[in-house]
Scaffold this active site. Sequence first.
Site: not given
Length: 283
Positions: A78, A116, A171, A247
Amino acid sequence: MVAVRRATAPLLLAGALLLTGCSDDAPAAPAPAPVVTTTTASPTPSSPTPSPSPSPSPSSSATPPAAAGKVVVLDPGHNGGNGAHPAEINRPVPAGRGQTKPCNTTGTATNAGYPEHAFTFDVAQRVGKALADKGIRVVYTRQDDTGVGPCVDRRAAIGNDANADAVVSIHADGSEAAGANGFHVAYSSPPLNAAQGAPSTRLAQTLRDTMRTNGFSAANYIGTDGLSARADLGGLNLSTRPAALVECGNMRNATEAARMTSADGRQRFASAIAAAIEAYLAS
């Protein structure tokens, strides 16, 4: 984090509706973002010690790490400016397997609002420093946490263009399932090329094993034994280099959120990821 895994409550940033959900589709801009590289030279051998014998004594020199000279692309999920540019991050881009997906999403956040994108950028910088200190060339898919981009297809292209020995996307998830916690590692399956086969699977397994060795628990709500075979993640589908997406945990879990918001916690994640990459490159 991948948007299809959960629906989270919409967040508001800079007056724009944020798309929640973590995606391997790393932040993207309509124009390719400059690639940042960090390099560190291998240790320099020390000078020979004089010897009275006809033959000089062997010089003492530091042995370069086995992974020195390799190239690693780090892909922090992101970007901080995504939420203020919905038109840009919602535009469709190629995602592999005949699919298109939005360029990117805003990612998720802890219940207290720690995003995040900030977590992934900080962890990636820490991982990159650890690798560069070992003589590994590090390429980042984004150079700050205030921009928009790059899109998922551009993110994959950065790894491909760098001829990376490993591409690791970083992530954090945002599942609101009761008790959901733990990390998981995604890889492209079924593979679309040779790099997505055994090399990517081995990278994913090494990340999983090293995360466990460093005290992190595998996810109890997604994947199997810490691994998640995926066919819908554009950054992995479009990669022609060994690639995996980790993740690190669930930001909606109070215990994991506390770890992610602390500098010591982020360093723990970074140390584990860096160790896994080194182990993969040396194998």
